[in-house]
Design a protein around this motif. Structure first.
Motif, PDB file in Angstrom:
ATOM      1  N   GLN A 104      -3.875  10.251 -11.626  1.00  0.00           N
ATOM      2  CA  GLN A 104      -3.063   9.805 -10.493  1.00  0.00           C
ATOM      3  C   GLN A 104      -3.490  10.398  -9.161  1.00  0.00           C
ATOM      4  OE1 GLN A 104       0.986  10.236 -12.788  1.00  0.00           O
ATOM      5  NE2 GLN A 104       1.344   8.989 -10.963  1.00  0.00           N
ATOM      6  N   ILE A 105      -4.081  11.583  -9.178  1.00  0.00           N
ATOM      7  CA  ILE A 105      -4.486  12.239  -7.935  1.00  0.00           C
ATOM      8  C   ILE A 105      -6.001  12.205  -7.817  1.00  0.00           C
ATOM      9  CG2 ILE A 105      -4.423  14.354  -6.558  1.00  0.00           C
ATOM     10  CD1 ILE A 105      -1.690  13.164  -6.952  1.00  0.00           C
ATOM     11  N   ILE A 106      -6.477  11.685  -6.682  1.00  0.00           N
ATOM     12  CA  ILE A 106      -7.915  11.593  -6.442  1.00  0.00           C
ATOM     13  C   ILE A 106      -8.227  12.238  -5.097  1.00  0.00           C
ATOM     14  CG2 ILE A 106      -9.849  10.016  -6.045  1.00  0.00           C
ATOM     15  CD1 ILE A 106      -8.341   7.970  -7.776  1.00  0.00           C
ATOM     16  N   ALA A 107      -9.210  13.112  -5.088  1.00  0.00           N
ATOM     17  CA  ALA A 107      -9.675  13.711  -3.836  1.00  0.00           C
ATOM     18  C   ALA A 107     -10.945  12.988  -3.409  1.00  0.00           C
ATOM     19  CB  ALA A 107      -9.938  15.200  -4.007  1.00  0.00           C
ATOM     20  N   ASP A 110       7.064   7.615  -7.909  1.00  0.00           N
ATOM     21  CA  ASP A 110       7.191   7.194  -9.303  1.00  0.00           C
ATOM     22  C   ASP A 110       8.661   7.137  -9.738  1.00  0.00           C
ATOM     23  OD1 ASP A 110       4.592   6.665  -9.923  1.00  0.00           O
ATOM     24  OD2 ASP A 110       4.189   8.592 -10.884  1.00  0.00           O
ATOM     25  N   ARG A 111       9.457   8.078  -9.254  1.00  0.00           N
ATOM     26  CA  ARG A 111      10.837   8.190  -9.733  1.00  0.00           C
ATOM     27  C   ARG A 111      11.848   7.434  -8.879  1.00  0.00           C
ATOM     28  NH1 ARG A 111      10.300  14.774 -10.600  1.00  0.00           N
ATOM     29  NH2 ARG A 111       8.488  14.648 -12.002  1.00  0.00           N
ATOM     30  N   ILE A 112      11.509   7.170  -7.615  1.00  0.00           N
ATOM     31  CA  ILE A 112      12.476   6.553  -6.705  1.00  0.00           C
ATOM     32  C   ILE A 112      12.060   5.145  -6.271  1.00  0.00           C
ATOM     33  CG2 ILE A 112      13.712   6.796  -4.513  1.00  0.00           C
ATOM     34  CD1 ILE A 112      14.441   8.928  -6.588  1.00  0.00           C
ATOM     35  N   GLU A 113      10.809   4.970  -5.891  1.00  0.00           N
ATOM     36  CA  GLU A 113      10.367   3.713  -5.280  1.00  0.00           C
ATOM     37  C   GLU A 113       9.790   2.717  -6.293  1.00  0.00           C
ATOM     38  OE1 GLU A 113      10.799   2.942  -2.185  1.00  0.00           O
ATOM     39  OE2 GLU A 113      11.358   4.860  -1.277  1.00  0.00           O
ATOM     40  N   LYS A 114       9.105   3.194  -7.277  1.00  0.00           N
ATOM     41  CA  LYS A 114       8.394   2.323  -8.225  1.00  0.00           C
ATOM     42  C   LYS A 114       9.362   1.497  -9.061  1.00  0.00           C
ATOM     43  CE  LYS A 114       6.573   3.979 -12.102  1.00  0.00           C
ATOM     44  NZ  LYS A 114       6.983   3.035 -13.161  1.00  0.00           N
ATOM     45  N   LEU A 115       9.035   0.215  -9.234  1.00  0.00           N
ATOM     46  CA  LEU A 115       9.806  -0.643 -10.117  1.00  0.00           C
ATOM     47  C   LEU A 115       9.327  -0.466 -11.558  1.00  0.00           C
ATOM     48  CD1 LEU A 115       9.850  -3.937  -7.980  1.00  0.00           C
ATOM     49  CD2 LEU A 115      11.661  -2.211  -8.179  1.00  0.00           C
ATOM     50  N   PRO A 116      10.173  -0.766 -12.533  1.00  0.00           N
ATOM     51  CA  PRO A 116       9.784  -0.574 -13.939  1.00  0.00           C
ATOM     52  C   PRO A 116       8.513  -1.313 -14.334  1.00  0.00           C
ATOM     53  CG  PRO A 116      12.147  -0.935 -13.767  1.00  0.00           C
ATOM     54  CD  PRO A 116      11.584  -1.172 -12.404  1.00  0.00           C
ATOM     55  N   ARG A 117       8.280  -2.489 -13.745  1.00  0.00           N
ATOM     56  CA  ARG A 117       7.108  -3.287 -14.120  1.00  0.00           C
ATOM     57  C   ARG A 117       5.819  -2.778 -13.479  1.00  0.00           C
ATOM     58  NH1 ARG A 117       9.721  -6.653 -10.319  1.00  0.00           N
ATOM     59  NH2 ARG A 117       8.451  -7.080  -8.455  1.00  0.00           N
ATOM     60  N   GLU A 118       5.947  -1.877 -12.505  1.00  0.00           N
ATOM     61  CA  GLU A 118       4.765  -1.392 -11.779  1.00  0.00           C
ATOM     62  C   GLU A 118       4.156  -0.177 -12.473  1.00  0.00           C
ATOM     63  OE1 GLU A 118       5.790  -2.737  -7.219  1.00  0.00           O
ATOM     64  OE2 GLU A 118       6.677  -0.877  -7.968  1.00  0.00           O
ATOM     65  N   ASN A 119       2.879   0.057 -12.162  1.00  0.00           N
ATOM     66  CA  ASN A 119       2.163   1.189 -12.755  1.00  0.00           C
ATOM     67  C   ASN A 119       2.362   2.458 -11.931  1.00  0.00           C
ATOM     68  OD1 ASN A 119       1.007  -0.248 -14.973  1.00  0.00           O
ATOM     69  ND2 ASN A 119      -0.459  -1.172 -13.553  1.00  0.00           N
ATOM     70  N   ALA A 120       1.932   3.564 -12.511  1.00  0.00           N
ATOM     71  CA  ALA A 120       2.108   4.874 -11.883  1.00  0.00           C
ATOM     72  C   ALA A 120       1.430   4.936 -10.519  1.00  0.00           C
ATOM     73  CB  ALA A 120       1.554   5.960 -12.787  1.00  0.00           C
ATOM     74  N   THR A 121       2.073   5.617  -9.585  1.00  0.00           N
ATOM     75  CA  THR A 121       1.574   5.765  -8.215  1.00  0.00           C
ATOM     76  C   THR A 121       0.266   6.557  -8.200  1.00  0.00           C
ATOM     77  OG1 THR A 121       3.849   5.742  -7.414  1.00  0.00           O
ATOM     78  CG2 THR A 121       2.169   6.607  -5.912  1.00  0.00           C
ATOM     79  N   GLN A 127      -1.537  -2.731  -9.368  1.00  0.00           N
ATOM     80  CA  GLN A 127      -0.081  -2.923  -9.390  1.00  0.00           C
ATOM     81  C   GLN A 127       0.653  -1.588  -9.246  1.00  0.00           C
ATOM     82  OE1 GLN A 127       0.948  -5.290 -12.854  1.00  0.00           O
ATOM     83  NE2 GLN A 127       0.269  -7.156 -11.857  1.00  0.00           N
ATOM     84  N   CYS A 128       0.315  -0.910  -8.166  1.00  0.00           N
ATOM     85  CA  CYS A 128       0.958   0.379  -7.921  1.00  0.00           C
ATOM     86  C   CYS A 128       0.886   0.735  -6.436  1.00  0.00           C
ATOM     87  CB  CYS A 128       0.292   1.478  -8.742  1.00  0.00           C
ATOM     88  SG  CYS A 128      -1.398   1.872  -8.216  1.00  0.00           S
ATOM     89  N   PHE A 129       1.751   1.669  -6.029  1.00  0.00           N
ATOM     90  CA  PHE A 129       1.669   2.251  -4.689  1.00  0.00           C
ATOM     91  C   PHE A 129       0.472   3.199  -4.642  1.00  0.00           C
ATOM     92  CE2 PHE A 129       6.235   1.173  -4.679  1.00  0.00           C
ATOM     93  CZ  PHE A 129       6.321   0.532  -3.452  1.00  0.00           C
ATOM     94  N   VAL A 130      -0.140   3.270  -3.456  1.00  0.00           N
ATOM     95  CA  VAL A 130      -1.245   4.208  -3.231  1.00  0.00           C
ATOM     96  C   VAL A 130      -0.909   5.015  -1.986  1.00  0.00           C
ATOM     97  CG1 VAL A 130      -3.701   4.505  -2.804  1.00  0.00           C
ATOM     98  CG2 VAL A 130      -2.913   2.642  -4.285  1.00  0.00           C
TER      99      VAL A 130
END
Length: 336
Positions: A303-306, A268-279, A240-243
């Motif tokens: 949140q960051i994966i290489a 996280d600050r502009i696109e994400k909705l309150p109900r969604e998880n961290a990008t 439940q998040c943007f990737v």
């Protein structure tokens, strides 16, 4: 006279579904037939197990008796496969109707019981075709997920016993992109790789894993008058998040990590909705230094994966070496 077009669509759907169910039912009966043949061969073999080479003689004799009447599906090789099928899956009621005989044949090549259980669960959950299952087995999907996860989590997520709580539970390292058809020993720009991914988007989504859907390519974002372009944006319904995926065809640098972190913060600050998880941000790179990633990012961040991409399938030994390397690393951390 006007006819509601949904009426025709409904009839077509009924026909298609019925045909598909009939084909699946016939294939399952064939699978059960092979299982029962394998069971009977095994029982007869056990009855004469005290005699040297009795099993080999038995199958050769049986093939000679039934192949002329019933065809090549009862050759020596096929009968040996049916016996192996029974021995690998000894409970008939546990055979899954969602799996075809072709898929079961593929699973016979998987020796590890946990690994087989993983592929069965993933095939059913994702409705994989035989070709898709074959690709995942031959690309050692199970081992690649184990590189960054424990066996229990991998199996639990596959069997729907738990939802993934960490992106690393479904994101692989390395990510294999052999389906892009890129030529060996050639230099690629990031836009070349990005274009190839879009062309083969369905295969790329399969490789990414469960729950991914495509959102945008070269997504433009504005930050106080400056414009930036995010390579690829996806959404994962399980997490439940943007990737966000940034492609780097050169060795990963700390500047690349900082750039992706900025994109993640923006979403996280502009696109994400309150109900969604961290990008989640994925740096899809040709080469990486894990230590650089570790010291560039805060400890414990998720949140960051290489993830390193490979344009050609590595051997099973290469992937197992990576798994063993990770296990040694975990053991050293536990000792410290």
């Amino acid at each position: 006279m006007l006819i509601n077009q949904s009426f025709v669509t409904d009839i077509k759907s009924i026909i298609s579904d019925s045909r598909e169910n009939a084909i699946r039912a016939v294939d399952h009966q064939r699978t059960l037939m092979y299982w029962h043949i394998g069971k009977r061969i095994f029982e007869e073999e056990q009855a004469g197990k005290g005699r040297a080479d009795y099993g080999t003689y038995l199958i050769k004799y049986l093939s000679e008796k039934i192949q002329p009447e019933f065809g090549s599906g009862f050759s020596i090789r096929q009968l040996e496969r049916y016996r192996q099928f029974y021995r690998t899956f000894p409970i008939a009621s546990a055979l899954r109707t969602q799996l075809s005989w072709t898929q079961y044949k593929l699973l016979l090549s998987v020796d590890n019981e946990d690994e087989r259980a993983f592929y069965i669960a993933e095939t059913i959950k994702n409705n994989w075709t035989s070709r898709q299952l074959e690709r995942q087995v031959y690309s050692n999907l199970y081992e690649r997920l184990l590189i960054s996860n424990d066996k229990e989590s991998v199996l639990a997520v596959a069997k729907k016993e738990k939802l993934p709580s960490d992106a690393k539970e479904i994101i692989k390292d390395p990510i294999l992109l052999e389906f892009l058809g890129m030529k060996r020993e050639a230099a690629y720009y990031e836009k070349d790789l990005e274009s190839a991914i879009i062309t083969h988007l369905q295969d790329f989504l399969l490789e990414l894993g469960n729950g991914f859907s495509f959102v945008a390519r070269q997504k433009r974002i504005h930050i106080e008058g400056d414009e930036f372009y995010v390579d690829l944006v996806f959404y994962n319904r399980l997490l439940q998040c943007f990737v966000i995926i940034e492609i780097k065809t050169q060795k990963l640098t700390h500047q690349d990590i900082g750039q992706l972190q900025m994109y993640v913060n923006y979403y996280d600050r502009i696109e994400k909705l309150p109900r969604e998880n961290a990008t989640i941000g994925i740096l899809l790179c040709a080469n990486k230094n894990d230590a650089v990633v570790k010291f560039t990012l805060p400890e414990g961040q998720k949140q960051i994966i290489a993830s390193q991409y490979k344009l050609y399938l590595p051997t099973e030994k290469q992937l197992l070496d990576e798994v063993n390397k990770e296990l040694v690393s975990f053991e050293e951390k536990d000792i410290n």
